[in-house]
Design an enzyme around this catalytic site. Structure first.
Site, PDB file in Angstrom:
ATOM      1  N   ARG A 176      36.444  44.329  41.281  1.00 20.40           N
ATOM      2  CA  ARG A 176      36.893  43.334  42.259  1.00 20.40           C
ATOM      3  C   ARG A 176      36.659  43.797  43.704  1.00 20.40           C
ATOM      4  NH1 ARG A 176      36.242  41.693  38.093  1.00 20.40           N
ATOM      5  NH2 ARG A 176      37.634  40.515  36.740  1.00 20.40           N
ATOM      6  N   SER A 226      43.654  34.420  37.703  1.00 21.55           N
ATOM      7  CA  SER A 226      44.457  35.615  37.446  1.00 21.55           C
ATOM      8  C   SER A 226      45.093  36.070  38.753  1.00 21.55           C
ATOM      9  CB  SER A 226      43.580  36.737  36.878  1.00 21.55           C
ATOM     10  OG  SER A 226      43.045  36.374  35.626  1.00 21.55           O
ATOM     11  N   GLU A 296      45.513  40.005  43.026  1.00 23.22           N
ATOM     12  CA  GLU A 296      44.084  39.690  43.141  1.00 23.22           C
ATOM     13  C   GLU A 296      43.904  38.509  44.091  1.00 23.22           C
ATOM     14  OE1 GLU A 296      40.747  38.107  40.048  1.00 23.22           O
ATOM     15  OE2 GLU A 296      41.741  39.989  39.524  1.00 23.22           O
TER      16      GLU A 296
END
Length: 303
Positions: A176, A226, A296
């Site tokens: 990420r 998410s 996230e």
């Protein structure tokens, strides 16, 4: 001052592509967010360069928006310019096994185009609700695949408006993250290298992954996908469930009953309710498992 800036933006992209006090709840998958001072939809690299120059000259903050996934905008909105790179910059060119894709193309569009040409390797991304630009920035992934597996090179714009090409090995793609994220570059397009495959097998794989998403994820509710990054050695959803937080809510922001890794908007949730729910989840999971979850989701505006 504001009128002058609006006039300048209109001269760059046309008055039909400039909005003021635009509600960001209309442009995020969370369906949450107050008004942005300016909302712009450029059509070209040159227009983006001119917008950046105008913002910098006027000391107006700016934010690059794709499909609005993975984003929570403050209830107070955003004091600056939202530059949406989406519908107007979404071309996909296929040459052999190479796809040259503009940053605004949806990942689902890229996956379908690859399937049409019998190219395999991008099936993992077909259900990710975002644009190519955002996926490159955060090295998006799912079901065992990541953008780093298929990226060959990326064309970016620096904060100074310079356009340059970065090879895959220069991108520092990790979980990420990427050098693009660290440097605040704007993704303009990317070259994706796939492999020849059988069209029907590719379709079957995409359908299989779609069915898995539908059965396991709360796609019927607005969310940002998410909510937390995967802690090394753990699954965020399992940690949240083990902390007894399945269905836990703050106002209309709720931990999904279907998948605890998702915070959902259960009906007119505010950004503040989502932020507070995320804070409590992090606190409770740490108390229960001694693991610190990291969001996230990106927070935009004042919280």
């Amino acid at each position: 001052m504001k009128e002058n800036i609006v006039n300048e933006f209109c001269s760059i992209v046309g008055s039909d592509n400039v909005w003021t006090d635009e509600p960001m709840c209309n442009h995020t998958t969370f369906r949450i967010g107050g008004p942005a001072d300016y909302y712009l939809c450029p059509h070209s690299i040159e227009e983006i360069q001119r917008i950046l120059h105008t913002c910098q000259e006027a000391e107006v903050p700016y934010f690059i928006l794709g499909n609005g996934s993975n984003l929570l905008v403050s209830d107070n909105g955003y004091r600056g310019a939202i530059i949406q790179i989406y519908r107007n910059l979404s071309d996909i060119l296929v040459e052999g096994t190479l796809l040259t894709v503009k940053a605004g193309a949806l990942l689902s569009q890229v996956a379908r185009k690859a399937m049409e040409y019998g190219l395999t390797g991008f099936e993992f991304a077909g259900g990710i609700p975002g644009t190519l630009g955002g996926a490159v920035v955060m090295n998006a992934g799912a079901y065992g695949g990541e953008m780093k597996d298929v990226l060959q090179e990326v064309v970016v714009m620096t904060n100074e408006g310079e356009v340059c090409c970065l090879k895959a090995e220069e991108l520092k793609l990790g979980y990420r993250t990427s050098i693009i994220k660290e440097s605040g570059y704007i993704v303009l397009e990317a070259a994706i290298r796939l492999m020849p495959g059988e069209k029907e097998k590719i379709r079957e794989r995409m359908n299989e992954l779609r069915d898995r998403r539908v059965s396991k994820q709360p796609l019927e509710y607005p969310s940002a996908g998410s909510t937390f990054k995967r802690p090394q050695g753990y699954f965020a959803g399992k940690l949240i469930m083990d902390a007894g937080l399945r269905g836990f809510a703050v106002g209309n922001a709720q931990v999904s009953d279907k998948h605890c890794g998702f915070v959902i908007n259960n009906g007119n949730a505010t950004a503040e309710e989502v932020r507070e729910l995320i804070r409590q989840i992090i606190e409770r999971v740490y108390e229960n498992s001694n693991v610190t979850l990291e969001p996230e989701v990106k927070f935009l505006g004042e919280f």
